[in-house]
Motif scaffolding. Structure first.
Motif, PDB file in Angstrom:
ATOM      1  N   ALA A  33      38.432  22.732  25.927  1.00  0.00           N
ATOM      2  CA  ALA A  33      37.210  23.769  26.262  1.00  0.00           C
ATOM      3  C   ALA A  33      37.036  23.999  27.825  1.00  0.00           C
ATOM      4  CB  ALA A  33      35.992  23.164  25.561  1.00  0.00           C
ATOM      5  N   TRP A  34      36.393  25.127  27.946  1.00  0.00           N
ATOM      6  CA  TRP A  34      36.436  25.338  29.717  1.00  0.00           C
ATOM      7  C   TRP A  34      35.214  24.729  29.652  1.00  0.00           C
ATOM      8  CZ3 TRP A  34      40.260  26.445  31.983  1.00  0.00           C
ATOM      9  CH2 TRP A  34      41.117  27.570  31.746  1.00  0.00           C
ATOM     10  N   ILE A  35      34.999  24.221  31.081  1.00  0.00           N
ATOM     11  CA  ILE A  35      33.859  23.633  31.739  1.00  0.00           C
ATOM     12  C   ILE A  35      33.552  24.457  32.904  1.00  0.00           C
ATOM     13  CG2 ILE A  35      33.951  21.409  30.654  1.00  0.00           C
ATOM     14  CD1 ILE A  35      34.949  20.231  33.108  1.00  0.00           C
ATOM     15  N   GLY A  36      32.403  24.328  33.622  1.00  0.00           N
ATOM     16  CA  GLY A  36      32.023  24.741  34.745  1.00  0.00           C
ATOM     17  C   GLY A  36      32.314  24.436  35.911  1.00  0.00           C
ATOM     18  N   LEU A  37      33.740  24.177  36.173  1.00  0.00           N
ATOM     19  CA  LEU A  37      34.414  23.653  37.442  1.00  0.00           C
ATOM     20  C   LEU A  37      35.588  24.512  37.683  1.00  0.00           C
ATOM     21  CD1 LEU A  37      34.239  20.957  39.286  1.00  0.00           C
ATOM     22  CD2 LEU A  37      35.816  19.791  37.637  1.00  0.00           C
ATOM     23  N   SER A  38      35.709  24.614  38.982  1.00  0.00           N
ATOM     24  CA  SER A  38      36.803  25.309  39.536  1.00  0.00           C
ATOM     25  C   SER A  38      37.071  25.027  41.053  1.00  0.00           C
ATOM     26  CB  SER A  38      37.072  26.773  39.363  1.00  0.00           C
ATOM     27  OG  SER A  38      35.988  27.428  40.528  1.00  0.00           O
ATOM     28  N   ASP A  39      38.295  25.427  41.552  1.00  0.00           N
ATOM     29  CA  ASP A  39      38.744  25.430  42.851  1.00  0.00           C
ATOM     30  C   ASP A  39      38.775  26.809  43.426  1.00  0.00           C
ATOM     31  OD1 ASP A  39      41.253  25.463  42.064  1.00  0.00           O
ATOM     32  OD2 ASP A  39      41.950  23.753  43.396  1.00  0.00           O
ATOM     33  N   LEU A  40      38.378  27.684  42.647  1.00  0.00           N
ATOM     34  CA  LEU A  40      38.659  29.150  42.951  1.00  0.00           C
ATOM     35  C   LEU A  40      38.385  29.449  44.390  1.00  0.00           C
ATOM     36  CD1 LEU A  40      37.667  30.624  39.535  1.00  0.00           C
ATOM     37  CD2 LEU A  40      39.764  30.836  40.602  1.00  0.00           C
ATOM     38  N   GLY A  41      37.639  28.692  45.122  1.00  0.00           N
ATOM     39  CA  GLY A  41      37.050  29.081  46.337  1.00  0.00           C
ATOM     40  C   GLY A  41      37.646  28.612  47.409  1.00  0.00           C
ATOM     41  N   LYS A  56      37.231  32.413  21.774  1.00  0.00           N
ATOM     42  CA  LYS A  56      37.943  32.051  22.790  1.00  0.00           C
ATOM     43  C   LYS A  56      37.735  32.757  23.998  1.00  0.00           C
ATOM     44  CE  LYS A  56      41.183  28.780  20.551  1.00  0.00           C
ATOM     45  NZ  LYS A  56      42.475  28.288  20.516  1.00  0.00           N
ATOM     46  N   ARG A  57      37.661  32.744  25.061  1.00  0.00           N
ATOM     47  CA  ARG A  57      37.519  33.484  26.100  1.00  0.00           C
ATOM     48  C   ARG A  57      38.494  32.903  27.451  1.00  0.00           C
ATOM     49  NH1 ARG A  57      31.962  36.859  26.860  1.00  0.00           N
ATOM     50  NH2 ARG A  57      31.733  37.341  24.728  1.00  0.00           N
ATOM     51  N   ASN A  58      38.673  33.579  28.343  1.00  0.00           N
ATOM     52  CA  ASN A  58      39.345  33.057  29.550  1.00  0.00           C
ATOM     53  C   ASN A  58      38.174  32.489  30.334  1.00  0.00           C
ATOM     54  OD1 ASN A  58      38.000  35.083  31.183  1.00  0.00           O
ATOM     55  ND2 ASN A  58      39.867  36.574  30.909  1.00  0.00           N
ATOM     56  N   TRP A  59      38.449  31.856  31.685  1.00  0.00           N
ATOM     57  CA  TRP A  59      37.271  31.225  32.153  1.00  0.00           C
ATOM     58  C   TRP A  59      36.439  32.019  32.861  1.00  0.00           C
ATOM     59  CZ3 TRP A  59      34.712  30.368  36.920  1.00  0.00           C
ATOM     60  CH2 TRP A  59      34.169  29.353  37.143  1.00  0.00           C
ATOM     61  N   HIS A  60      36.504  33.245  33.292  1.00  0.00           N
ATOM     62  CA  HIS A  60      35.580  33.887  33.918  1.00  0.00           C
ATOM     63  C   HIS A  60      34.710  34.598  32.548  1.00  0.00           C
ATOM     64  CE1 HIS A  60      37.006  33.853  37.774  1.00  0.00           C
ATOM     65  NE2 HIS A  60      38.139  34.040  37.363  1.00  0.00           N
ATOM     66  N   GLY A  61      35.363  35.108  31.453  1.00  0.00           N
ATOM     67  CA  GLY A  61      34.560  35.658  30.258  1.00  0.00           C
ATOM     68  C   GLY A  61      33.773  34.510  29.805  1.00  0.00           C
ATOM     69  N   SER A  62      34.153  33.176  29.752  1.00  0.00           N
ATOM     70  CA  SER A  62      33.191  32.097  29.453  1.00  0.00           C
ATOM     71  C   SER A  62      32.023  31.992  30.200  1.00  0.00           C
ATOM     72  CB  SER A  62      34.180  30.720  29.275  1.00  0.00           C
ATOM     73  OG  SER A  62      35.224  30.867  28.557  1.00  0.00           O
ATOM     74  N   PHE A  63      32.331  32.082  31.581  1.00  0.00           N
ATOM     75  CA  PHE A  63      31.100  31.936  32.309  1.00  0.00           C
ATOM     76  C   PHE A  63      30.292  33.217  32.217  1.00  0.00           C
ATOM     77  CE2 PHE A  63      29.086  33.754  36.455  1.00  0.00           C
ATOM     78  CZ  PHE A  63      28.599  32.460  37.088  1.00  0.00           C
ATOM     79  N   ASP A  64      30.497  34.266  31.901  1.00  0.00           N
ATOM     80  CA  ASP A  64      29.761  35.344  31.573  1.00  0.00           C
ATOM     81  C   ASP A  64      28.880  35.187  30.441  1.00  0.00           C
ATOM     82  OD1 ASP A  64      30.636  36.753  34.217  1.00  0.00           O
ATOM     83  OD2 ASP A  64      32.096  37.983  32.905  1.00  0.00           O
ATOM     84  N   ALA A  65      29.779  34.780  29.435  1.00  0.00           N
ATOM     85  CA  ALA A  65      28.935  34.679  28.266  1.00  0.00           C
ATOM     86  C   ALA A  65      27.890  33.425  27.943  1.00  0.00           C
ATOM     87  CB  ALA A  65      30.219  33.937  27.101  1.00  0.00           C
ATOM     88  N   CYS A  66      28.058  32.508  28.978  1.00  0.00           N
ATOM     89  CA  CYS A  66      26.899  31.666  29.111  1.00  0.00           C
ATOM     90  C   CYS A  66      25.847  32.187  29.643  1.00  0.00           C
ATOM     91  CB  CYS A  66      27.434  30.439  30.036  1.00  0.00           C
ATOM     92  SG  CYS A  66      28.637  29.352  28.833  1.00  0.00           S
ATOM     93  N   GLU A  67      26.085  33.125  30.790  1.00  0.00           N
ATOM     94  CA  GLU A  67      24.973  33.654  31.701  1.00  0.00           C
ATOM     95  C   GLU A  67      24.309  34.702  30.678  1.00  0.00           C
ATOM     96  OE1 GLU A  67      24.379  34.085  35.477  1.00  0.00           O
ATOM     97  OE2 GLU A  67      25.320  32.154  35.094  1.00  0.00           O
ATOM     98  N   GLU A  68      25.121  35.234  29.894  1.00  0.00           N
ATOM     99  CA  GLU A  68      24.331  36.125  29.059  1.00  0.00           C
ATOM    100  C   GLU A  68      23.264  35.475  28.000  1.00  0.00           C
ATOM    101  OE1 GLU A  68      27.469  38.304  27.025  1.00  0.00           O
ATOM    102  OE2 GLU A  68      27.876  39.432  28.459  1.00  0.00           O
TER     103      GLU A  68
END
Length: 204
Positions: A133-141, A94-106
């Motif tokens: 489970a986290w997915i690649g969707l957000s309204d952070l912008g 498990k990771r937070n959303w940003h950590g999950s994003f980074d893990a996939c990028e790696e």
């Protein structure tokens, strides 16, 4: 630092996923090795040990085996799952959303971008008992403007939100998949996550 499970999955990626493809490849390779050893044993006996017809038959058989082995394909890395031309990793950690994003990028992938109802159903069926489970969707912008990690807008035709979601309760900006649909949640919470990348090309 990467979680050991996902790092090991990346390092073993060239081995392919556990499937009927792998079993078939192993059997083919074992047969090819045994056949080659038999051929070598005959050849060391001298140039007259095999007739022209026998040599030709062995050569043809080896050519056929090489051709068949070359056409076998393991489309996904170890522990990834194949669906409709893509490979998916359902994390064991498990990771937070940003950590999950980074893990996939790696792992040369992206936090999953869902492009069809069939893909959503596939994800639901393969969460391995995990409920979220986290997915690649957000309204952070921009609040209320939901975008995928590739910066594409979420189309109205492909929204799988739970009833009443997203509700931005106490500033929830990241999306998770649940058994009832998508939910917006706090990005800093640690959850399982799903990576996606194109499957390896198979020989024609």
């Amino acid at each position: 630092m990467r979680d050991s499970t996902e790092l090991a999955a990346q390092q073993r990626g060239t081995l392919g996923c556990l499937s009927h493809f792998q079993v078939l490849v192993v059997l083919q390779l074992l047969f090819l090795i045994l056949f080659s050893m038999t051929l070598l044993a005959f050849l060391v006996q001298g140039p007259k040990a095999l007739s022209f017809q026998e040599e030709n038959m062995i050569y043809k058989k080896l050519t056929q085996l090489n051709s068949r082995a070359a056409r076998l394909c393991n489309p996904c890395p170890w522990d990834w799952r194949f669906f409709s031309g893509n490979c998916y990793l359902f994390s064991m950690t498990k990771r937070n959303w940003h950590g999950s994003f980074d893990a996939c990028e790696e792992m040369e992938a992206s936090l999953v971008i869902i492009t069809s109802a069939e893909e959503e159903s596939f994800l639901q069926e393969n969460l391995r008992g995990k409920k979220l489970a986290w997915i690649g969707l957000s309204d952070l912008g921009a609040e209320g403007t939901w975008k995928w990690v590739n910066d594409s807008l979420l189309p109205d035709s492909l929204k799988f939100w739970m009833s009443g979601e997203p509700n931005d309760y106490m500033n929830e900006d990241c999306a998770e998949v649940t058994p009832l649909g998508w939910n917006d949640h706090h990005c800093e919470l640690e959850k399982s996550w799903i990576c996606k990348k194109p499957a390896a090309a198979c020989l024609p």
